[in-house]
Design a protein around this motif. Sequence first.
Motif, short mmCIF file in Angstrom:
data_model
loop_
_atom_site.label_atom_id
_atom_site.label_comp_id
_atom_site.label_asym_id
_atom_site.label_seq_id
_atom_site.Cartn_x
_atom_site.Cartn_y
_atom_site.Cartn_z
N ALA A 237 38.18 41.98 32.53
CA ALA A 237 38.41 42.31 33.93
C ALA A 237 37.12 42.25 34.74
O ALA A 237 37.08 41.73 35.86
N ASN B 288 35.90 41.85 38.76
CA ASN B 288 36.38 43.12 39.27
C ASN B 288 35.26 44.14 39.38
O ASN B 288 34.13 43.89 38.92
N ALA C 94 39.80 49.13 36.76
CA ALA C 94 39.88 47.69 36.99
C ALA C 94 40.62 46.99 35.86
O ALA C 94 41.31 45.99 36.07
N GLN D 74 44.54 46.57 36.15
CA GLN D 74 45.09 45.74 37.22
C GLN D 74 46.20 44.79 36.76
O GLN D 74 47.19 44.65 37.48
N SER E 166 46.68 45.31 41.82
CA SER E 166 45.38 45.61 42.41
C SER E 166 45.40 46.90 43.21
O SER E 166 44.51 47.75 43.07
N GLN F 153 43.41 50.47 42.10
CA GLN F 153 42.32 51.00 42.91
C GLN F 153 42.61 52.42 43.38
O GLN F 153 41.70 53.25 43.45
N ARG G 83 30.60 46.34 42.52
CA ARG G 83 31.73 45.44 42.33
C ARG G 83 31.25 44.18 41.64
O ARG G 83 30.15 43.72 41.86
N LYS H 267 44.24 35.45 38.55
CA LYS H 267 44.00 36.63 39.38
C LYS H 267 45.29 37.37 39.66
O LYS H 267 46.32 36.78 39.98
#
Length: 510
Positions: A159, A165, A171, A174, A179, A183, A435, A508
């Motif tokens: 990830a 990510n 993360a 996900q 997503s 988060q 990030r 993704k």
Amino acid sequence: MNNNLRYRVFIPPFLLLTIAVISSSLNLSGFLTVTTIINDWILNTFDWLFSAGAFFMVVTCVVVFFSPLGKVTIGGKEAKPLLTKWRWCSITICTTTAAGMLFWATAEPLFHIYSPPISLGITPNSKEAAEFALSTMYMHWTFTPFAIYTIPALSFALAFYNLSNRFSISASLQPVLGSRVSQNVGGVVDSISMFALVAGMASSLGTGALVLSSGVSNLTGIDNGPILLGLVIALIVISFVASSVSGLHKGIARLSALNTAIFVLIALVAFIFGPTQTIITNGANAFANYVSEFVARSFSFHLSEGDDWAKSWTVFYWANWLAWAPIVALFLGKIARGHSVRSFIVVNMIIPACFSLIWMAIFAGMILELDLNQNGLFYAILTKSGEGAVIFALLEQLPASNLLIGLFICITFLAYVTAADSNTEAISSLCINTRGAEEKSNQQKSKFKILWGSIIAVIAWFMTAFSGIDGIKMMSNLGGLPALFVVITMNAALLVWIYQSYAHFPKKQD
């Protein structure tokens, strides 16, 4: 530093740990009573899920290894490795086995040989009980526990590097949660994981310091009291903070390489000058028993209903390993860039498991054989002087015992320094808003390492010297339940990636 601090991650575990220390200092017996009731409820209610989850993590590692996902390079085809395979492997061995394997390799088998499961009808303190004890050490310290670390670490690595990510445990969720949801729950997941690990590190530091201070007292004659204990803890913390300042490659890698070399040296001396033939024979027989009974033991099929032995030992271990797994995954995943998924499984599961298996065969096998032949000598030492005294009594049976004891104290010290360095590296990174593969300055991370190192040291010294560490140990195990659900979801994420790998990876997630 404050501008980059993730307050929702930092503040809750800090407050909870502070409350725990204050509560236990004011009323330790009441605190232990409450946490014990909660812990027993968790083990009694979710024992089947701990067992099933741990077993299927082993299965998932095997499936990933042989799937197309196994060929994927962490970070992409152009990614350059952060570490050579030797340094990578030595770091993994030292950060995942840490000090626990050193102490329990000689103490735990004595519990099993004298108190095997009642429903199996094994005579305590017998050859059959010794074989059961050694095969149990393989169960608790080889492939399953390292699979518990490997699954979340691999999920995070993919990830973080392949999907670019954020540096967060959430993360990795996900692919399963999406997503937005991952988060939203990110702060809660990271905060719970930090609390479990910091409590676990404090208890581990306290336990390790007790044994180290005992060893130092044994060699020097210095009184083994709160002052010596505080000095040992302070030295450990100063060492791993100093190591962290030198950076990942220089600090942790050099300590791990030295530690691994001393590990091997002590194991070779014990193997050569101990009951070598017996170690080989008993080790092979116990391994055959472990393999043949692996599924049955994973689900406690071999025990009668009402026999709580597995809850007291195996499930309890899985809960403890799981409490550490999410945070440990951040460090193990971060250092894996540039290597294939298949290599990741070899280095993080297979090699450490085999290393631990050999260590257990030598030291657990030796302590069992010597105890049987010396009329329970080592069990008497265990009951009188505690777990830490057993290994020193065993080393006294070997040539150059004072040198070996000194080396053992050294690797115990280095093992915790290495593990603490790597874990505070992960905790510090988790506290910072970041990030993708971007990293903050070393100076900023060092401040967080000093902060968490100081918190862990104060808790460990206070609880060990004045209140006892049972409360913090129990609290670290309580983190196993939420961690179980986190790691199971990370396991599910890997299954999603396996499915995608047959078409195209990475993909993704929205």
